[in-house]
Scaffold this active site. Structure first.
Site, mmCIF file in Angstrom:
data_model
loop_
_atom_site.group_PDB
_atom_site.id
_atom_site.type_symbol
_atom_site.label_atom_id
_atom_site.label_comp_id
_atom_site.label_asym_id
_atom_site.label_seq_id
_atom_site.Cartn_x
_atom_site.Cartn_y
_atom_site.Cartn_z
ATOM 1 N N HIS A 133 0.755 -1.273 0.137
ATOM 2 C CA HIS A 133 0.040 0.023 -0.189
ATOM 3 C C HIS A 133 0.871 1.337 -0.003
ATOM 4 O O HIS A 133 1.926 1.328 0.231
ATOM 5 C CB HIS A 133 -0.872 0.106 1.281
ATOM 6 N N LYS A 137 -0.658 4.864 4.626
ATOM 7 C CA LYS A 137 -1.623 3.771 5.192
ATOM 8 C C LYS A 137 -1.020 3.618 6.523
ATOM 9 O O LYS A 137 0.341 3.072 6.580
ATOM 10 C CB LYS A 137 -1.731 2.607 4.517
#
Length: 238
Positions: A133, A137
């Site tokens: 990600h 995040k």
């Protein structure tokens, strides 16, 4: 539909764009203090929650008490999930929580369960999960990676849990990587001395997650009870 957005960060803004494109009206955008709003007066058809863990439970249950269906994709608050479900039932509201609302990811979940069932007795194969990600995040591993691991554990008696990176023989190792501007990639790998088997889902933008959340809100309007994205997906694939 009249939609409330609980959390107005990058996902909230992406959801707003999708909702407006599909002809809906966003009547409320909340960052934290939901209690300062008179929800009943706004005639909200559904609330979509992508807030923060500390605010999620209050946001969700306040909507339930006002009879408003909630779609939630916020992670990090699930130790109070059963409590939220009880409040939902008490007030005859409706609720869908999902670690990932992307329709593609939910198809990927079904593939993962099918493959896990096929592999459960093949002891020569090890299994691991990798998720990648964007660097902003905060949680690791992702809720989607945890869901994938839990699906495998449910059918594979040799696996009793999962662990971030370093895992025992009876655990699934989950690797989390953070790379700039990656919306989300998840890979489930089965490896043996002879060959490897992989399934992968790669998101190209947040649009898939946002669209899935809006579709779920459209689906849940007028319903009561607790549902999953599998219920939404089933109705779309009929």
């Amino acid at each position: 539909m009249k939609i409330a957005l609980l959390g107005y960060g990058r996902m909230g803004k992406a959801i707003e764009n999708i909702a407006l494109d599909r002809g809906h009206e966003v009547v409320l955008k909340i960052d934290k203090n939901i209690e300062s709003y008179s929800l009943e007066e706004l005639e909200i058809d559904a609330a979509i929650d992508f807030s923060i863990p500390d605010a999620a439970f209050k946001n969700i249950t306040t909507c339930f008490k006002a009879g408003i269906p909630v779609i939630s994709g916020t992670t990090g608050w699930l130790d109070r999930y059963e409590e939220a479900v009880k409040i939902c039932d008490e007030h005859k509201a409706a609720f869908i929580y999902a670690s990932n609302f992307s329709l593609g990811v939910n198809i990927f979940f079904e593939l993962n369960k099918k493959l896990a069932g096929m592999m459960k007795n093949l002891e020569e194969y090890g299994v691991e999960i990798e998720e990648i990600h964007h660097t902003k995040k905060l949680d690791a591993p992702s809720g989607t990676a945890i869901s994938l691991a839990e699906q495998i554990i449910e059918v594979n008696e040799r696996k009793k849990g999962w662990h971030l990176e370093k895992a025992n023989d009876n655990e699934i190792p989950v690797f989390a990587k953070r790379i700039e501007d990656v919306p989300g990639t998840h890979t489930v790998s089965y490896t043996s001395r002879i060959d490897d088997i992989e399934i992968m889902h790669t998101a190209h933008s947040r649009e898939g997650f946002a669209k899935g959340a809006v579709v779920a809100a459209e689906w849940i309007k007028g319903k009561t009870g607790v549902y999953t994205m599998k219920d939404v997906l089933s109705s779309l694939l009929e």
